[in-house]
Design a protein around this motif. Sequence first.
Motif, PDB file in Angstrom:
ATOM      1  N   ALA A 691       0.826  -1.211   0.000  1.00  0.00           N
ATOM      2  CA  ALA A 691       0.000   0.000   0.000  1.00  0.00           C
ATOM      3  C   ALA A 691       0.858   1.259   0.000  1.00  0.00           C
ATOM      4  N   THR A 692       1.937   1.263   0.797  1.00  0.00           N
ATOM      5  CA  THR A 692       2.775   2.468   0.856  1.00  0.00           C
ATOM      6  C   THR A 692       3.544   2.689  -0.436  1.00  0.00           C
ATOM      7  N   VAL A 693       4.041   1.621  -1.039  1.00  0.00           N
ATOM      8  CA  VAL A 693       4.731   1.773  -2.324  1.00  0.00           C
ATOM      9  C   VAL A 693       3.759   2.302  -3.377  1.00  0.00           C
ATOM     10  N   GLY A 694       2.554   1.729  -3.401  1.00  0.00           N
ATOM     11  CA  GLY A 694       1.551   2.212  -4.344  1.00  0.00           C
ATOM     12  C   GLY A 694       1.180   3.658  -4.103  1.00  0.00           C
ATOM     13  N   TRP A 720      15.160  12.491  -1.677  1.00  0.00           N
ATOM     14  CA  TRP A 720      14.204  12.573  -0.569  1.00  0.00           C
ATOM     15  C   TRP A 720      12.808  12.139  -0.976  1.00  0.00           C
ATOM     16  N   ILE A 721      12.606  11.931  -2.273  1.00  0.00           N
ATOM     17  CA  ILE A 721      11.287  11.531  -2.744  1.00  0.00           C
ATOM     18  C   ILE A 721      10.911  10.153  -2.193  1.00  0.00           C
ATOM     19  N   PHE A 722      11.926   9.373  -1.817  1.00  0.00           N
ATOM     20  CA  PHE A 722      11.660   8.038  -1.285  1.00  0.00           C
ATOM     21  C   PHE A 722      11.443   8.038   0.223  1.00  0.00           C
ATOM     22  N   LEU A 727       9.352   5.769   5.290  1.00  0.00           N
ATOM     23  CA  LEU A 727       8.559   5.971   6.499  1.00  0.00           C
ATOM     24  C   LEU A 727       7.449   4.933   6.586  1.00  0.00           C
ATOM     25  N   GLY A 728       6.787   4.667   5.454  1.00  0.00           N
ATOM     26  CA  GLY A 728       5.742   3.647   5.447  1.00  0.00           C
ATOM     27  C   GLY A 728       6.272   2.271   5.780  1.00  0.00           C
TER      28      GLY A 728
END
Length: 754
Positions: A691-694, A720-722, A727-728
């Motif tokens: 869910a977090t990757v999506g 920093w976009i990752f 965090l997820g």
Amino acid sequence: MNSLQLALRVLRVDRRTRTSAILTAVGVAVATGLVLLLASLPFATQVREQRGIWQSYDNFDTSGTPVMLVSGAKDYFHDQEITRVDVAATGNTAGLKLPAGIPKLPGPGETLVSPALGRLLNNTPANQLGDRFGKPVAALGDQALKYPEQLVALVGHSQQELTSTETERATEAVAQPVSAFPDQQAKADPLLTLLAWVGIIVLLVPSLVLVASSARLTAARRERRLAAIRLAGATPGQVTSMVAGETILSAGVGALLGLGISPALHGLATFVPWGGGTWLATDFTLPTALAVFIVIAIPALVVLAGVLGLRRVLRNPLFATGGHSVKPLRWWRLLVLPVAGLFFLYAVTSAGDGGGATLILVGLFLLVASAIVVGPWVTSAVGGTFVRGWRGPSALLAGRRLRDDPKGAYRATAGIVLAVFTGSMALTLLPSFESLAGGGRTYADSVLYADSSPDKAAAVVDHTNAALARYGQQERAVAVGQVYLVQGTGDQRSYQRALVMSCADAARLTRLGITAADCKPGVGLYAPYELNAAEYHVVGDPEPTDPGQPLGSVPVGTFKMGDDVSSSYLLDPAALPAGVKLGAATVIAPTTDADREIVRTALASAATGAEVGSRDQYLYDQQTQLSDLRRVTVIGLVAAGILAGCSAAVATAGSIMDRRRTFGALMAAGTPVKVLSRALRMETALPALVATVGAGVVGILVGVGLFSTAGEGDIVFSPWIFAPVVLGVGVALLGASICTPALRRVQAEPLADE
């Protein structure tokens, strides 16, 4: 016995119900405190702007008989901004009402300074700062400052110093006649207001998920208890009132606790800079009616959610105690996300049309809402993958759980999905917007400039150079005029700005792109391309009725236009046709790192209140706003991550408590705790990871779409976009870490207790 008395008795005798009630109260307290803080931000910015409304001379009252002249400008000292307001009395000011925090109106040669600026003046040589202002005679109070560390100077002048000529009025370099200080209401900061609403959504969702997860700790036991009461003859209204009473106790206590901790949160918020400074403690105040509404509304939502969860018990009490079949989630749920994405794509491609911004907001809402529909289906699909390709009992158990209750399994990740989506979107936009920062005047980064009227520019240059000589400096100021070259007639008439200065000065002091090698003897006009000078006329201002003076056949040179600078020609002063009056003038002075503030002081004192600028200070507001946005993004992500991590851990514990009978029976039959723990970690962590990757991917795509509405520049991706996805992942691992301790607790308790 009424419902509240019954709820109190249940809390006294059931330890797990007490734990659930305490965690629910904590969740409600966090949600209430955060909403009270975020809702106060627009009011805080309004209070702050109200204190500093007098610092902008555009806000002064001009409706009555003028009694003073006022002008305003921004000044700088190194990397600090100074707000400067210049005043001169022109009439009777005895009855003039001064804003709070201003003890008196300064006379000629006098200055009122903020405490922070006063300390800076005491610790800085006068030729670097103090000579820009008059003699400090009093301090401005906190009620006259936007924030405690603000640098402000209210400078007094004589009427003659601020009186403008007709030429100055035409060039807008004037002091304004006013009758009184501002008395209108200031407006809230629109950007922080928008961010406050976004923060309420981003942080309220994981807070409410924490509340829901806490309530789920005893969901199965409470359903069986209520079903038994319902089967014993209780009416649906009685059961509903029992649940409402039980929920009101914990939610009400939590709301009052949130109200109690809100002053502490407000105190912490005063240390977070915004717009160049921090806050006063009194800024964060909410209207009483709004505060009461929030304190009542959040527990009411929790109670409503608890009552709505009784549908199964009220409709069929046997359903809560017996087995039941789970309806599979339909494939159509997966279509909701691409449909919302197509609508958002249509919104961003038509942003230039009327209503484009509204469509974009609707598209964002649909994308966020689609996660509620698609998330459980994705969770069920992950469970199906485990079931079909299982290689051990842990995968099979996890897959069965995800297939049986995908909505419950997804609930724990709902909060972090929203935070990851918002964070990925923000961290896609911020580096891209930062790449657009730039622009500014034509002059080199090391050059200071002050606009003046053409008839006073020479005097400003003389006064500046005299001060520089007095300070022992080698730098000297020069005046740069501005005219327009006109080509064509009628509707075909076109204008091109030209700076009136020598080629040598332009190569040394501007960013036009001219180099010393481009300067040729006898050349009167320099342009980025070859042109016929005889086709042009010269005017001071682009007036359609002014035919101008012919430029004549002056020799033309070319240069390569520099980057990030507006197109301009360069006209040598010797080539300026007779009879042409300059449309505007700017006094510029080169500096070095060592003498920058000394040169600024000399130029500021000669320009009498005009703003002394430079390119780095032109970028000051851009960089300040970008820093504010980065800071708010980081704080929001960290807060959302902590809340989502807590809700994931509590949801995992609640899931284990709900299935205590099942796990107890499996352990009694000899199933190792290690196997069950691995199954729980899989069912908790893997759906959250997916869910977090999506959500991160969708957030990046949405950020790209929003940036495309800017109409210029290329998208810039930062590492920093990752961060939101990481965090997820951390939240998922935090939720999974609770599995083994919770199972050990189940193993230690007698199964007969259930």
